[in-house]
Write a protein that holds these residues in place. Sequence first.
Motif, PDB file in Angstrom:
ATOM      1  N   UNK B 124     -99.869 -41.532 -40.742  1.00  8.79           N
ATOM      2  CA  UNK B 124    -101.040 -41.784 -41.846  1.00  8.79           C
ATOM      3  C   UNK B 124    -102.605 -41.242 -41.348  1.00  8.79           C
ATOM      4  N   UNK B 125    -102.528 -41.497 -40.365  1.00 11.18           N
ATOM      5  CA  UNK B 125    -104.002 -41.350 -39.644  1.00 11.18           C
ATOM      6  C   UNK B 125    -104.216 -39.745 -39.454  1.00 11.18           C
ATOM      7  N   UNK B 126    -103.207 -38.959 -39.331  1.00  7.41           N
ATOM      8  CA  UNK B 126    -103.255 -37.660 -39.542  1.00  7.41           C
ATOM      9  C   UNK B 126    -104.085 -37.198 -40.543  1.00  7.41           C
ATOM     10  N   UNK B 127    -103.750 -37.872 -41.674  1.00  3.90           N
ATOM     11  CA  UNK B 127    -104.344 -37.244 -43.254  1.00  3.90           C
ATOM     12  C   UNK B 127    -105.582 -38.060 -43.416  1.00  3.90           C
ATOM     13  N   UNK B 128    -106.048 -38.949 -42.306  1.00  8.19           N
ATOM     14  CA  UNK B 128    -107.302 -40.134 -42.654  1.00  8.19           C
ATOM     15  C   UNK B 128    -108.356 -39.458 -42.048  1.00  8.19           C
ATOM     16  N   UNK B 129    -109.521 -39.497 -42.963  1.00 10.07           N
ATOM     17  CA  UNK B 129    -110.901 -39.211 -42.211  1.00 10.07           C
ATOM     18  C   UNK B 129    -111.659 -40.532 -42.322  1.00 10.07           C
ATOM     19  N   UNK B 136    -117.388 -34.166 -41.172  1.00 10.78           N
ATOM     20  CA  UNK B 136    -118.238 -34.438 -42.313  1.00 10.78           C
ATOM     21  C   UNK B 136    -117.623 -34.603 -43.617  1.00 10.78           C
ATOM     22  N   UNK B 137    -116.430 -35.074 -43.668  1.00  9.51           N
ATOM     23  CA  UNK B 137    -115.359 -35.215 -44.811  1.00  9.51           C
ATOM     24  C   UNK B 137    -115.604 -36.668 -45.331  1.00  9.51           C
ATOM     25  N   UNK B 138    -115.725 -36.844 -46.791  1.00 10.35           N
ATOM     26  CA  UNK B 138    -115.780 -38.246 -47.423  1.00 10.35           C
ATOM     27  C   UNK B 138    -114.751 -38.841 -46.846  1.00 10.35           C
ATOM     28  N   UNK B 139    -114.853 -40.082 -46.159  1.00 12.10           N
ATOM     29  CA  UNK B 139    -113.842 -40.825 -45.693  1.00 12.10           C
ATOM     30  C   UNK B 139    -112.716 -41.180 -46.643  1.00 12.10           C
ATOM     31  N   UNK B 140    -111.480 -40.992 -46.363  1.00 12.50           N
ATOM     32  CA  UNK B 140    -110.298 -41.341 -46.997  1.00 12.50           C
ATOM     33  C   UNK B 140    -109.095 -40.696 -46.678  1.00 12.50           C
ATOM     34  N   UNK B 141    -107.976 -40.940 -47.297  1.00 10.07           N
ATOM     35  CA  UNK B 141    -106.661 -40.448 -46.859  1.00 10.07           C
ATOM     36  C   UNK B 141    -106.338 -39.411 -47.986  1.00 10.07           C
ATOM     37  N   UNK B 142    -105.998 -38.189 -47.182  1.00 11.37           N
ATOM     38  CA  UNK B 142    -106.030 -37.133 -48.186  1.00 11.37           C
ATOM     39  C   UNK B 142    -104.626 -36.387 -48.070  1.00 11.37           C
ATOM     40  N   UNK B 143    -103.397 -37.058 -47.415  1.00  8.64           N
ATOM     41  CA  UNK B 143    -102.364 -36.630 -47.682  1.00  8.64           C
ATOM     42  C   UNK B 143    -101.100 -37.503 -47.441  1.00  8.64           C
ATOM     43  N   UNK B 144    -100.095 -37.141 -47.550  1.00 16.30           N
ATOM     44  CA  UNK B 144     -98.835 -37.972 -47.682  1.00 16.30           C
ATOM     45  C   UNK B 144     -97.790 -37.526 -46.644  1.00 16.30           C
ATOM     46  N   UNK B 145     -97.657 -38.382 -45.539  1.00 16.85           N
ATOM     47  CA  UNK B 145     -96.836 -38.050 -44.435  1.00 16.85           C
ATOM     48  C   UNK B 145     -95.061 -38.028 -45.085  1.00 16.85           C
ATOM     49  N   UNK B 146     -94.673 -36.946 -44.656  1.00 15.19           N
ATOM     50  CA  UNK B 146     -93.167 -36.905 -44.966  1.00 15.19           C
ATOM     51  C   UNK B 146     -92.207 -37.265 -44.027  1.00 15.19           C
ATOM     52  N   UNK B 147     -92.526 -36.941 -42.866  1.00 18.22           N
ATOM     53  CA  UNK B 147     -91.773 -37.445 -41.548  1.00 18.22           C
ATOM     54  C   UNK B 147     -92.807 -37.499 -40.580  1.00 18.22           C
ATOM     55  N   UNK B 148     -92.409 -38.128 -39.479  1.00 22.94           N
ATOM     56  CA  UNK B 148     -92.881 -38.272 -38.383  1.00 22.94           C
ATOM     57  C   UNK B 148     -92.252 -37.628 -37.055  1.00 22.94           C
ATOM     58  N   UNK B 149     -92.775 -37.412 -36.002  1.00 26.75           N
ATOM     59  CA  UNK B 149     -92.045 -36.812 -34.897  1.00 26.75           C
ATOM     60  C   UNK B 149     -92.925 -37.168 -33.542  1.00 26.75           C
ATOM     61  N   UNK B 150     -92.167 -37.184 -32.563  1.00 27.00           N
ATOM     62  CA  UNK B 150     -92.784 -37.541 -31.281  1.00 27.00           C
ATOM     63  C   UNK B 150     -92.176 -36.860 -30.192  1.00 27.00           C
ATOM     64  N   UNK B 151     -92.670 -36.468 -28.999  1.00 25.40           N
ATOM     65  CA  UNK B 151     -92.123 -35.881 -28.059  1.00 25.40           C
ATOM     66  C   UNK B 151     -91.897 -36.580 -26.810  1.00 25.40           C
ATOM     67  N   UNK B 152     -90.509 -36.601 -26.333  1.00 24.60           N
ATOM     68  CA  UNK B 152     -90.315 -37.352 -25.328  1.00 24.60           C
ATOM     69  C   UNK B 152     -89.313 -36.616 -24.294  1.00 24.60           C
TER      70      UNK B 152
END
Lengths: 281, 426
Positions: B124-129, B136-152
């Motif tokens: 969620x943080x990826x879409x959060x300001x 300088x974007x108005x604070x808030x959440x602007x996107x809905x994560x559909x899936x997550x990923x990580x690299x291992x």
Amino acid sequence: MAVSNYKWIRVVQSVFSHVFLIFVALTCLFPLLWMLRSSLMTNETIFIDKALIPQTLHFNNFYLAWTQGKFGVYFLNSIIYTASAVFAIIVIASLAAYAFSRLQFPGKNFFFYLFLAAMMIPLPGSFVPLVVLMNKLHLANTRIGYILCMINVGLSLSIYILKTFFDKMPSALEDAARIDGCSKLGIWFHVALPLARPAIAVVVIFNTLNIWNEYILATLLLNHEHLMPLQRGLMVYQGAYSVDYPMLMAGLSITAAPVVLVYLFMQKHIIKGLSEGATAG
Amino acid sequence: MKRILPVVLAVFLLAGCSPLIEQKDTITIWHWMTDRQDAFTRLAQQYEQKTGVKVRFELYAPSDIYSRKIVAAAQARALPDIFGILGEKKRLALFVESGFVADLTDEFEKNDALWEKSFFEKALNVNRFEPDNAYKVKPGIYGVPLDVTNIQMLYNEELFVKAGIKEPPETFDQFLENIAVLNRLGIDGFVSGWGENWMIDCFSSIYALNIMGEEKVMATYRGEVSYTDEDWIKVLSLFKTMRDHKALVPGIVTKGNKYAEQDFALGRAAFAFNGSWCVNVYDKMNPALQYKVMLPPRVDPDVPMQIWGGAGSSFVVNQTAGNRQRIIDFLKWLTGKEQQVFLSQETKNLPSNREALSEIPDVLLQFAKAMDITTHPSLWPYNESPLVTEAFCKGIQAIIIGEATPEKVATDVQRLKEREMKRERQ
């Protein structure tokens, strides 16, 4: 003795040139053969089976690409886009080229150079303005909108090629046609066009290739799957992370076939047109 | 000519001169995820059956052309109801600032933030300001994560058995010992797409975090610590060590990730460094592949590893879309547990909804377990200049092929860093 030596030299030269040409031909054909053999494999065998002819042939890939991959729909769309746009380009470009070459009118050179200047604008640079314009004209997401854009894209070069040919046309032919009662449009249709057949063949193949392989503008302009051209089908098999190689190769084979056929049918005219173009001016 | 013209006109008319009539009650979604189109279409059918609301997923690939379409559509004011924005966070910020993306904070916070709590926080943080953000974007959440990923890292179980290795390595020294055993049997050790700079950046940055900690890494990016510092030399030396121990597959610096994936999927290397999307890729290339997920082995055993991860793909809502509540309702449904499990099982991606973890394939679960230790440059307070990052990655490639020493690369990168900082100050 000297004649015999000369014959031997000719034979050796001929053998070397043929071997060289066969080698060049093979390097051209190899990617096509590789594409065909890969289209008959599965995702599991494609990386393991190195043979030119796979152990098991999966012709089903072509069926799946045509039906599930919707290549049938895309194929028809590409035929419509290519045939309509190429035909329109030939008609409009030959009329314009004939006018630029044979008629006198104010601003003739200005407009001709304007068309030439349009050739210098890289296509991607015009994408966004085209999309905005098509939206304003309510032609975005329509076949006619896309066809008009592709006609626009192909006109400049086509006018330039055809004008070069019309410039070389003897004026005596025009005079004779005029005496026989031909109008300006009649001379264009009955005299200029038949003479320009090699140039038209070049224009046809250039534009056919261009429109058949075009994808970016189609993606920007069209939103509905059933309006999309063949290239979309190919892109869908190339995921961001994984590629469905056999289906992609089957799709590529389907896509390449009509272009190869057009080239085979028109090769005599194309070679003539290109060689005449090379010596023109 | 008289015969031809009517034919031409007929072709044009048949080709469809009139624009298609858009159904206004349909929710239109643009995306680039070729591997998910079938699953999305099935979900859309389910949703229509359930609610009567028609949803249309429109796929545009590859991703760079999709991005161009989004930009062109934004300029033509013809964006769909829902779409995704690819690229760095500043791109999302630009779309938000231009008024193309709706602020969804209120929706996330409704009912005691029920919807917000269902997601991995990192995703969620990826879409959060945050307040006072750099964009300088108005604070808030602007996107809905559909899936997550990580690299291992991943290891091939069959090759491990062949080499008699019982456990995956936890430290870098154990990793090198494993490599030596594998090499003796003629098995290549480690593969990754290090022909792509971002993969090298990912690998080197997680070791930088492990060796010197986040504060020192950020201090370097701010220009307060030099790249010639001994900790950075240590990071660069890891690549020399791997080279000296013949840990890397030949030609690793020219391999794109797709080719590296082929190598691991076909058992040509025992270890790989790759993202969670690889589960889908390996399954397609070699369904019989036996492999497991492991954290990259630590250099400093006392400092826990962090890995790159976060939102895989997200959807945003068009600010000017008319039927906002219907769109939000659909997104809430799409990110609900059942739909996330379905998407995960069908497309082998990690779900963004935490509750869906209980029903996903085991190998994905191994990836998912590390979501809480993920980090990502887009979440860091400072980012290195792209030019410096590129020089750093190219320097690592030079170390791997034996053209440069860690010390020389560090000096060159630091020189570039100073030049860049001077340029920024001007």
